[in-house]
Design a protein around this motif. Structure first.
Motif, PDB file in Angstrom:
ATOM      1  N   ALA A  22       0.912  -1.308  -0.061  1.00  0.00           N
ATOM      2  CA  ALA A  22       0.128   0.074  -0.155  1.00  0.00           C
ATOM      3  C   ALA A  22       0.817   1.473  -0.089  1.00  0.00           C
ATOM      4  O   ALA A  22       0.420   2.433  -0.522  1.00  0.00           O
ATOM      5  N   PHE A  23       2.070   1.073   0.496  1.00  0.00           N
ATOM      6  CA  PHE A  23       2.861   2.285   0.598  1.00  0.00           C
ATOM      7  C   PHE A  23       3.843   2.614  -0.632  1.00  0.00           C
ATOM      8  O   PHE A  23       4.497   3.612  -0.699  1.00  0.00           O
ATOM      9  N   ARG A  24       3.774   1.492  -1.608  1.00  0.00           N
ATOM     10  CA  ARG A  24       4.684   1.573  -2.724  1.00  0.00           C
ATOM     11  C   ARG A  24       4.496   2.871  -3.425  1.00  0.00           C
ATOM     12  O   ARG A  24       5.316   3.322  -4.026  1.00  0.00           O
ATOM     13  N   PRO A  25       3.234   3.286  -3.699  1.00  0.00           N
ATOM     14  CA  PRO A  25       2.906   4.474  -4.715  1.00  0.00           C
ATOM     15  C   PRO A  25       3.661   6.004  -3.714  1.00  0.00           C
ATOM     16  O   PRO A  25       4.309   6.651  -4.854  1.00  0.00           O
ATOM     17  N   ILE A  26       3.533   5.858  -2.512  1.00  0.00           N
ATOM     18  CA  ILE A  26       4.377   7.097  -1.658  1.00  0.00           C
ATOM     19  C   ILE A  26       5.694   6.932  -1.856  1.00  0.00           C
ATOM     20  O   ILE A  26       6.553   7.834  -2.243  1.00  0.00           O
ATOM     21  N   LYS A  27       6.406   5.586  -1.827  1.00  0.00           N
ATOM     22  CA  LYS A  27       7.852   5.465  -2.081  1.00  0.00           C
ATOM     23  C   LYS A  27       8.117   5.861  -3.478  1.00  0.00           C
ATOM     24  O   LYS A  27       9.289   6.500  -3.756  1.00  0.00           O
ATOM     25  N   LYS A  28       7.256   5.422  -4.540  1.00  0.00           N
ATOM     26  CA  LYS A  28       7.598   5.871  -5.955  1.00  0.00           C
ATOM     27  C   LYS A  28       7.721   7.272  -5.927  1.00  0.00           C
ATOM     28  O   LYS A  28       8.520   7.846  -6.790  1.00  0.00           O
ATOM     29  N   LEU A  29       6.630   7.925  -5.742  1.00  0.00           N
ATOM     30  CA  LEU A  29       6.542   9.542  -5.496  1.00  0.00           C
ATOM     31  C   LEU A  29       7.932  10.187  -4.863  1.00  0.00           C
ATOM     32  O   LEU A  29       8.459  11.117  -5.408  1.00  0.00           O
ATOM     33  N   ILE A  30       8.411   9.510  -3.768  1.00  0.00           N
ATOM     34  CA  ILE A  30       9.663  10.223  -3.004  1.00  0.00           C
ATOM     35  C   ILE A  30      10.856   9.952  -4.128  1.00  0.00           C
ATOM     36  O   ILE A  30      11.690  10.849  -4.114  1.00  0.00           O
ATOM     37  N   ASN A  31      10.880   8.755  -4.831  1.00  0.00           N
ATOM     38  CA  ASN A  31      12.221   8.591  -5.449  1.00  0.00           C
ATOM     39  C   ASN A  31      12.074   8.542  -6.819  1.00  0.00           C
ATOM     40  O   ASN A  31      12.662   8.141  -7.882  1.00  0.00           O
ATOM     41  N   GLN A  32      10.905   9.649  -7.300  1.00  0.00           N
ATOM     42  CA  GLN A  32      10.479   9.850  -8.696  1.00  0.00           C
ATOM     43  C   GLN A  32      11.948  10.394  -9.426  1.00  0.00           C
ATOM     44  O   GLN A  32      12.066  10.127 -10.462  1.00  0.00           O
ATOM     45  N   ASP A  33      12.537  11.576  -9.059  1.00  0.00           N
ATOM     46  CA  ASP A  33      13.652  11.943  -9.585  1.00  0.00           C
ATOM     47  C   ASP A  33      14.775  10.860  -9.552  1.00  0.00           C
ATOM     48  O   ASP A  33      15.638  10.864 -10.730  1.00  0.00           O
ATOM     49  N   LEU A  34      15.120  10.061  -8.625  1.00  0.00           N
ATOM     50  CA  LEU A  34      16.006   9.167  -8.598  1.00  0.00           C
ATOM     51  C   LEU A  34      16.156   8.262  -9.705  1.00  0.00           C
ATOM     52  O   LEU A  34      16.751   7.762 -10.310  1.00  0.00           O
ATOM     53  N   GLU A  35      14.784   7.758  -9.709  1.00  0.00           N
ATOM     54  CA  GLU A  35      14.317   6.469 -10.940  1.00  0.00           C
ATOM     55  C   GLU A  35      14.712   7.136 -12.302  1.00  0.00           C
ATOM     56  O   GLU A  35      14.798   6.642 -13.149  1.00  0.00           O
ATOM     57  N   ALA A  36      14.163   8.504 -12.462  1.00  0.00           N
ATOM     58  CA  ALA A  36      14.152   9.153 -13.546  1.00  0.00           C
ATOM     59  C   ALA A  36      15.892   9.261 -14.160  1.00  0.00           C
ATOM     60  O   ALA A  36      16.161   8.849 -15.231  1.00  0.00           O
ATOM     61  N   ASN A  37      16.719   9.438 -13.081  1.00  0.00           N
ATOM     62  CA  ASN A  37      18.114   9.402 -13.366  1.00  0.00           C
ATOM     63  C   ASN A  37      18.632   8.129 -13.642  1.00  0.00           C
ATOM     64  O   ASN A  37      19.430   7.909 -14.510  1.00  0.00           O
ATOM     65  N   LEU A  38      18.120   7.065 -12.869  1.00  0.00           N
ATOM     66  CA  LEU A  38      18.514   5.725 -13.210  1.00  0.00           C
ATOM     67  C   LEU A  38      18.236   5.234 -14.610  1.00  0.00           C
ATOM     68  O   LEU A  38      19.014   4.713 -15.170  1.00  0.00           O
ATOM     69  N   ARG A  39      16.894   5.626 -15.025  1.00  0.00           N
ATOM     70  CA  ARG A  39      16.423   5.138 -16.060  1.00  0.00           C
ATOM     71  C   ARG A  39      17.517   5.831 -17.442  1.00  0.00           C
ATOM     72  O   ARG A  39      17.560   5.165 -18.429  1.00  0.00           O
ATOM     73  N   LEU A  40      17.820   7.003 -17.058  1.00  0.00           N
ATOM     74  CA  LEU A  40      18.711   7.641 -18.149  1.00  0.00           C
ATOM     75  C   LEU A  40      19.834   7.256 -18.299  1.00  0.00           C
ATOM     76  O   LEU A  40      20.634   6.672 -19.306  1.00  0.00           O
ATOM     77  N   GLU A  41      20.559   6.571 -16.986  1.00  0.00           N
ATOM     78  CA  GLU A  41      21.798   5.899 -16.959  1.00  0.00           C
ATOM     79  C   GLU A  41      21.710   4.541 -17.515  1.00  0.00           C
ATOM     80  O   GLU A  41      22.734   4.231 -18.594  1.00  0.00           O
ATOM     81  N   VAL A  42      20.632   3.803 -17.481  1.00  0.00           N
ATOM     82  CA  VAL A  42      20.448   2.520 -17.611  1.00  0.00           C
ATOM     83  C   VAL A  42      19.984   2.346 -19.123  1.00  0.00           C
ATOM     84  O   VAL A  42      20.504   1.500 -20.173  1.00  0.00           O
ATOM     85  N   ASP A  43      19.636   3.335 -19.667  1.00  0.00           N
ATOM     86  CA  ASP A  43      19.195   3.562 -21.032  1.00  0.00           C
ATOM     87  C   ASP A  43      20.682   3.756 -22.131  1.00  0.00           C
ATOM     88  O   ASP A  43      20.659   2.830 -23.170  1.00  0.00           O
ATOM     89  N   ALA A  44      21.607   4.256 -21.597  1.00  0.00           N
ATOM     90  CA  ALA A  44      22.764   4.526 -22.243  1.00  0.00           C
ATOM     91  C   ALA A  44      23.537   3.045 -22.616  1.00  0.00           C
ATOM     92  O   ALA A  44      24.091   2.445 -23.343  1.00  0.00           O
ATOM     93  N   ILE A  45      23.426   2.181 -21.275  1.00  0.00           N
ATOM     94  CA  ILE A  45      23.975   0.678 -21.103  1.00  0.00           C
ATOM     95  C   ILE A  45      23.245  -0.031 -21.920  1.00  0.00           C
ATOM     96  O   ILE A  45      24.009  -0.961 -22.487  1.00  0.00           O
TER      97      ILE A  45
END
Length: 232
Positions: free
Chosen positions: A114-137
């Motif tokens: 039930a708390f995953r949406p909150i965690k996802k919102l908190i980590n939104q910018d971190l996940e966006a940066n991760l996806r950019l890094e992983v995209d190049a990989i």
């Protein structure tokens, strides 16, 4: 003619091995990015949990201090210095206890779905940066996987791992085999009769795993992130 063929096929094996080594490093880089994301995510969640856990003790301390102050102003101070310090120590211990209880409870609750949406919102910018890094990989992985040497390989896919290629190279360099087909046949015989290389025989090679991952990399990355969060 035979010698040239042997050198050509041996070079082919070395090029294949180097490509697979690059693929391994690339996969390792992706995993490192996910580990770094997990650490940053955990650090951020710990900070937020700590702030939340501090609220109740601070409210309690404030209310007690305020009420004691009000009582002192109305009735005068009757406590000795020793009594005051006893109260202060008691309040601090109670506050620390409340902080730990709220902190541990918040950490446990954050693991629920039930708390995953909150965690996802908190980590939104971190996940966006991760996806950019992983995209190049992932782009580099796709380039390696689709290299003609690996895509139309002379070596069976189940043996397309850096460990088995070193065995095939060893057969060819030692003179046990002159061609890739002979080296693969010798390897198959060893696996069947002695099981000597069975310990390095994977269910799926890294190449197979990367191909599977790249077929739907966005969803597969999301699964890797979710798995990393579950293993907190």
């Amino acid at each position: 003619m035979v010698t040239n063929q042997k050198i050509s096929e041996l070079d082919y094996c070395y090029v294949s091995w180097e490509l697979l080594q690059e693929l391994e490093k690339n996969a390792f880089s992706r995993n490192e990015c996910i580990r770094a994301f997990k650490k940053e995510s955990n650090d951020r969640q710990s900070l937020i949990t700590s702030v939340v856990a501090l609220i109740l003790p601070m409210i309690l301390l404030g209310s007690i201090v305020f009420s004691n102050r009000a009582a002192s102003l109305m009735y005068g101070s009757t406590g000795t210095t020793e009594n005051i310090w006893t109260r202060v120590v008691g309040l601090l211990m109670l506050s620390a206890f409340l902080f730990l209880i709220v902190y541990m409870l918040s950490k446990e609750l954050s693991k629920y779905k039930a708390f995953r949406p909150i965690k996802k919102l908190i980590n939104q910018d971190l996940e966006a940066n991760l996806r950019l890094e992983v995209d190049a990989i992932d782009q580099k992985a796709s380039k390696i996987v689709n290299d003609s040497i690996l895509k139309d390989s002379k070596i069976p896919e189940k043996f397309l791992s850096s460990e088995f290629l070193l065995v095939i190279i060893k057969y060819m360099e030692s003179g046990q085999a002159s061609f890739i087909k002979e080296a693969v046949y010798a390897l198959q015989l060893d696996l069947k009769n002695t099981g000597y290389y069975a310990n390095i025989f994977p269910k799926e090679t890294l190449l197979q795993l990367e191909k599977k991952y790249l077929l739907n990399r966005n969803d597969n990355l999301a699964q890797k992130i979710e798995l990393a969060e579950k293993n907190d």
